[in-house]
Design a protein around this motif. Structure first.
Motif, PDB file in Angstrom:
ATOM      1  N   GLN A   1       0.826  -1.221   0.000  1.00  9.56           N
ATOM      2  CA  GLN A   1       0.000   0.000   0.000  1.00  9.56           C
ATOM      3  C   GLN A   1       0.853   1.261   0.000  1.00  9.56           C
ATOM      4  O   GLN A   1       0.458   2.295  -0.526  1.00  9.56           O
ATOM      5  CB  GLN A   1      -0.886   0.005   1.249  1.00  9.56           C
ATOM      6  CG  GLN A   1      -2.144  -0.799   1.086  1.00  9.56           C
ATOM      7  CD  GLN A   1      -3.055  -0.603   2.269  1.00  9.56           C
ATOM      8  OE1 GLN A   1      -2.648  -0.069   3.298  1.00  9.56           O
ATOM      9  NE2 GLN A   1      -4.281  -1.067   2.135  1.00  9.56           N
ATOM     10  N   ASP A   2       2.015   1.144   0.625  1.00 10.68           N
ATOM     11  CA  ASP A   2       2.877   2.332   0.715  1.00 10.68           C
ATOM     12  C   ASP A   2       3.608   2.611  -0.583  1.00 10.68           C
ATOM     13  O   ASP A   2       4.181   3.679  -0.756  1.00 10.68           O
ATOM     14  CB  ASP A   2       3.937   2.122   1.806  1.00 10.68           C
ATOM     15  CG  ASP A   2       3.302   1.824   3.136  1.00 10.68           C
ATOM     16  OD1 ASP A   2       2.220   2.366   3.372  1.00 10.68           O
ATOM     17  OD2 ASP A   2       3.878   1.037   3.908  1.00 10.68           O
ATOM     18  N   PHE A   3       3.610   1.656  -1.437  1.00 14.31           N
ATOM     19  CA  PHE A   3       4.477   1.709  -2.605  1.00 14.31           C
ATOM     20  C   PHE A   3       3.626   1.861  -3.853  1.00 14.31           C
ATOM     21  O   PHE A   3       3.021   0.905  -4.312  1.00 14.31           O
ATOM     22  CB  PHE A   3       5.277   0.407  -2.648  1.00 14.31           C
ATOM     23  CG  PHE A   3       6.388   0.428  -3.659  1.00 14.31           C
ATOM     24  CD1 PHE A   3       7.530   1.174  -3.425  1.00 14.31           C
ATOM     25  CD2 PHE A   3       6.304  -0.308  -4.818  1.00 14.31           C
ATOM     26  CE1 PHE A   3       8.551   1.184  -4.347  1.00 14.31           C
ATOM     27  CE2 PHE A   3       7.320  -0.298  -5.740  1.00 14.31           C
ATOM     28  CZ  PHE A   3       8.453   0.449  -5.498  1.00 14.31           C
ATOM     29  N   ARG A   4       3.537   3.071  -4.348  1.00 15.48           N
ATOM     30  CA  ARG A   4       2.672   3.297  -5.515  1.00 15.48           C
ATOM     31  C   ARG A   4       3.396   4.094  -6.581  1.00 15.48           C
ATOM     32  O   ARG A   4       4.417   4.739  -6.321  1.00 15.48           O
ATOM     33  CB  ARG A   4       1.400   4.029  -5.077  1.00 15.48           C
ATOM     34  CG  ARG A   4       0.527   3.179  -4.205  1.00 15.48           C
ATOM     35  CD  ARG A   4      -0.659   3.942  -3.724  1.00 15.48           C
ATOM     36  NE  ARG A   4      -1.496   4.384  -4.831  1.00 15.48           N
ATOM     37  CZ  ARG A   4      -2.519   5.202  -4.683  1.00 15.48           C
ATOM     38  NH1 ARG A   4      -2.813   5.673  -3.486  1.00 15.48           N
ATOM     39  NH2 ARG A   4      -3.246   5.545  -5.713  1.00 15.48           N
ATOM     40  N   LEU A   5       2.786   4.045  -7.736  1.00 15.56           N
ATOM     41  CA  LEU A   5       3.378   4.767  -8.858  1.00 15.56           C
ATOM     42  C   LEU A   5       3.267   6.272  -8.593  1.00 15.56           C
ATOM     43  O   LEU A   5       2.211   6.767  -8.225  1.00 15.56           O
ATOM     44  CB  LEU A   5       2.617   4.379 -10.126  1.00 15.56           C
ATOM     45  CG  LEU A   5       3.318   4.597 -11.448  1.00 15.56           C
ATOM     46  CD1 LEU A   5       4.561   3.726 -11.526  1.00 15.56           C
ATOM     47  CD2 LEU A   5       2.366   4.266 -12.579  1.00 15.56           C
ATOM     48  N   MET A   6       4.337   6.984  -8.773  1.00 10.88           N
ATOM     49  CA  MET A   6       4.359   8.430  -8.513  1.00 10.88           C
ATOM     50  C   MET A   6       3.268   9.165  -9.290  1.00 10.88           C
ATOM     51  O   MET A   6       2.566  10.027  -8.744  1.00 10.88           O
ATOM     52  CB  MET A   6       5.732   8.968  -8.929  1.00 10.88           C
ATOM     53  CG  MET A   6       5.943  10.436  -8.661  1.00 10.88           C
ATOM     54  SD  MET A   6       6.019  10.774  -6.909  1.00 10.88           S
ATOM     55  CE  MET A   6       6.177  12.547  -6.929  1.00 10.88           C
ATOM     56  N   GLU A   7       3.092   8.776 -10.541  1.00  8.56           N
ATOM     57  CA  GLU A   7       2.132   9.486 -11.396  1.00  8.56           C
ATOM     58  C   GLU A   7       0.701   9.307 -10.931  1.00  8.56           C
ATOM     59  O   GLU A   7      -0.168  10.118 -11.235  1.00  8.56           O
ATOM     60  CB  GLU A   7       2.254   8.993 -12.850  1.00  8.56           C
ATOM     61  CG  GLU A   7       3.456   9.517 -13.588  1.00  8.56           C
ATOM     62  CD  GLU A   7       4.735   8.799 -13.219  1.00  8.56           C
ATOM     63  OE1 GLU A   7       4.671   7.840 -12.415  1.00  8.56           O
ATOM     64  OE2 GLU A   7       5.796   9.198 -13.701  1.00  8.56           O
ATOM     65  N   SER A   8       0.425   8.222 -10.197  1.00  4.78           N
ATOM     66  CA  SER A   8      -0.957   8.010  -9.763  1.00  4.78           C
ATOM     67  C   SER A   8      -1.261   8.795  -8.488  1.00  4.78           C
ATOM     68  O   SER A   8      -2.410   8.896  -8.082  1.00  4.78           O
ATOM     69  CB  SER A   8      -1.204   6.515  -9.523  1.00  4.78           C
ATOM     70  OG  SER A   8      -0.432   6.083  -8.428  1.00  4.78           O
ATOM     71  N   VAL A   9      -0.260   9.311  -7.835  1.00 10.60           N
ATOM     72  CA  VAL A   9      -0.495  10.016  -6.572  1.00 10.60           C
ATOM     73  C   VAL A   9      -0.157  11.497  -6.689  1.00 10.60           C
ATOM     74  O   VAL A   9      -0.940  12.357  -6.302  1.00 10.60           O
ATOM     75  CB  VAL A   9       0.367   9.399  -5.447  1.00 10.60           C
ATOM     76  CG1 VAL A   9      -0.116   9.917  -4.115  1.00 10.60           C
ATOM     77  CG2 VAL A   9       0.325   7.904  -5.507  1.00 10.60           C
ATOM     78  N   ASN A  10       1.006  11.784  -7.225  1.00 10.87           N
ATOM     79  CA  ASN A  10       1.464  13.174  -7.260  1.00 10.87           C
ATOM     80  C   ASN A  10       1.751  13.630  -8.677  1.00 10.87           C
ATOM     81  O   ASN A  10       1.917  12.821  -9.576  1.00 10.87           O
ATOM     82  CB  ASN A  10       2.728  13.330  -6.416  1.00 10.87           C
ATOM     83  CG  ASN A  10       2.402  13.425  -4.947  1.00 10.87           C
ATOM     84  OD1 ASN A  10       2.851  12.626  -4.151  1.00 10.87           O
ATOM     85  ND2 ASN A  10       1.580  14.391  -4.586  1.00 10.87           N
ATOM     86  N   ASN A  11       1.816  14.921  -8.808  1.00 15.40           N
ATOM     87  CA  ASN A  11       2.067  15.515 -10.121  1.00 15.40           C
ATOM     88  C   ASN A  11       3.322  16.373 -10.101  1.00 15.40           C
ATOM     89  O   ASN A  11       3.763  16.817  -9.043  1.00 15.40           O
ATOM     90  CB  ASN A  11       0.894  16.394 -10.538  1.00 15.40           C
ATOM     91  CG  ASN A  11      -0.333  15.582 -10.801  1.00 15.40           C
ATOM     92  OD1 ASN A  11      -0.294  14.598 -11.517  1.00 15.40           O
ATOM     93  ND2 ASN A  11      -1.437  15.981 -10.189  1.00 15.40           N
ATOM     94  N   HIS A  12       3.840  16.559 -11.262  1.00 11.99           N
ATOM     95  CA  HIS A  12       4.957  17.489 -11.418  1.00 11.99           C
ATOM     96  C   HIS A  12       4.490  18.599 -12.340  1.00 11.99           C
ATOM     97  O   HIS A  12       4.238  18.369 -13.512  1.00 11.99           O
ATOM     98  CB  HIS A  12       6.167  16.749 -12.011  1.00 11.99           C
ATOM     99  CG  HIS A  12       7.446  17.513 -11.875  1.00 11.99           C
ATOM    100  ND1 HIS A  12       8.662  16.909 -11.784  1.00 11.99           N
ATOM    101  CD2 HIS A  12       7.691  18.846 -11.791  1.00 11.99           C
ATOM    102  CE1 HIS A  12       9.608  17.837 -11.666  1.00 11.99           C
ATOM    103  NE2 HIS A  12       9.033  19.014 -11.670  1.00 11.99           N
TER     104      HIS A  12
END
Lengths: 158, 157
Positions: A20-31
């Motif tokens: 659960q702690d390990f997710r794709l960056m793009e699915s959670v945060n944006n740049h």
């Protein structure tokens, strides 16, 4: 006979990651990429009001890359908190960008001029005060400037 | 055949004409007359100008762009960047008469606009209205824009 003391306290296992702690960056945060209007200072980029219009689009731990519209700086920020009308940022980097061209104002030393002297002379650098040709037969204007800056008479004058 | 001498003369032609476009034989003739006694002959010059490595060498080290456009004409353009801020500002404010012209060298691509010219994009990534340039002309044009931007940024502080 000796007895070894056995510890009775219980220790939790060392923390480790779950799926659960390990997710794709793009699915959670944006740049995000922002272009700061002309005249924006480094301090202004950290003020709340600068971001007030767009603050609802960012979430905590988003990254924002800011480029000055006048091409004078490049900066990256990390968002700590954001919401309607407020945003807290940490500045990760702030890099002033140099001009791509050597302009007479900043790099060409005073009292020198660069001109094209025809096919035989190529690009030429001349000292204005006494007309002495310092660089001759340079392939291009930028090459001529580089040779001029590398020349001893210019180095000594500095 | 002295390659550097030919490159030097082609650069001289580009600076003399500022922006030349015409058929290859005419360009060869100009180079032949410019080189005079040192000319290796028209056939050799013709091959020299066609060769892509020589065109690359000119644009990389001699601030001279030489290429063939879609309509078969050869272009010889001086791409020395502008160093005078006021001249750069005036050029950036002016637009060519026809919308199919390159903003740097003003050569008209006519019906080959899509093949010859590329749109200039601003810092937001949007195309600049009515601003089309050859690939070779793009670099000095953007350098000119950068020059003015940096000058303004420095003087506004």
């Amino acid at each position: 006979m000796t007895t070894t003391a056995v510890g009775t306290e219980r220790r939790p296992p060392a923390p480790s990651l779950t799926t659960q702690d390990f997710r794709l960056m793009e699915s959670v945060n944006n740049h995000f990429r922002a272009v700061a209007p002309r005249g924006t200072t480094r301090e202004r980029c950290l003020e709340n009001s600068f971001w007030s219009v767009v603050s609802t689009s960012v979430r905590p731990y988003d990254m924002i890359t800011v480029i000055g519209a006048d091409r004078s700086f490049h900066a990256t920020y990390l968002v700590l908190e954001a919401g309607l009308g407020y945003v807290s940022l940490i500045e990760l980097s702030w890099t002033p960008l140099p001009a791509l061209l050597a302009t007479p104002d900043d790099r060409l030393p005073p009292n020198f001029s660069i001109y094209y002297g025809g096919v035989d002379d190529g690009w030429t650098a001349k000292r204005n005060s006494d007309g002495v040709v310092i660089v001759k037969n340079a392939k291009s204007q930028q090459d001529c400037l580089a040779q001029l800056l590398d020349h001893n008479s210019v180095k000594q004058a500095r | 055949m002295d390659n550097e001498l030919i490159l030097r003369h082609l650069q001289g032609l580009a600076i003399h004409f500022v922006s030349y476009s015409g058929p290859l034989p005419a360009l060869v003739e100009f180079a032949h007359h410019s080189l005079a006694a040192a000319s290796p002959g028209k056939e050799a010059l013709d091959l020299f100008i066609r060769k892509e490595t020589n065109q690359r060498e000119l644009s990389d080290h001699w601030e001279t762009a030489l290429w063939q456009s879609a309509n078969g004409l050869y272009h010889l353009v001086c791409i020395t960047p502008e160093l005078d801020v006021e001249v750069a500002r005036r050029r950036l404010a002016q637009f060519p008469t026809a919308p199919s012209q390159c903003r740097w060298c003003l050569a008209d691509a006519k019906s080959h606009v899509d093949r010859d010219l590329v749109k200039e994009t601003d810092i937001h990534g949007h195309p600049v209205h009515r601003s089309l340039l050859h690939r070779n002309c793009m670099r000095p044009w953007l350098l000119m824009r950068d020059l003015v931007e940096h000058f303004d940024a420095r003087n506004s502080k």
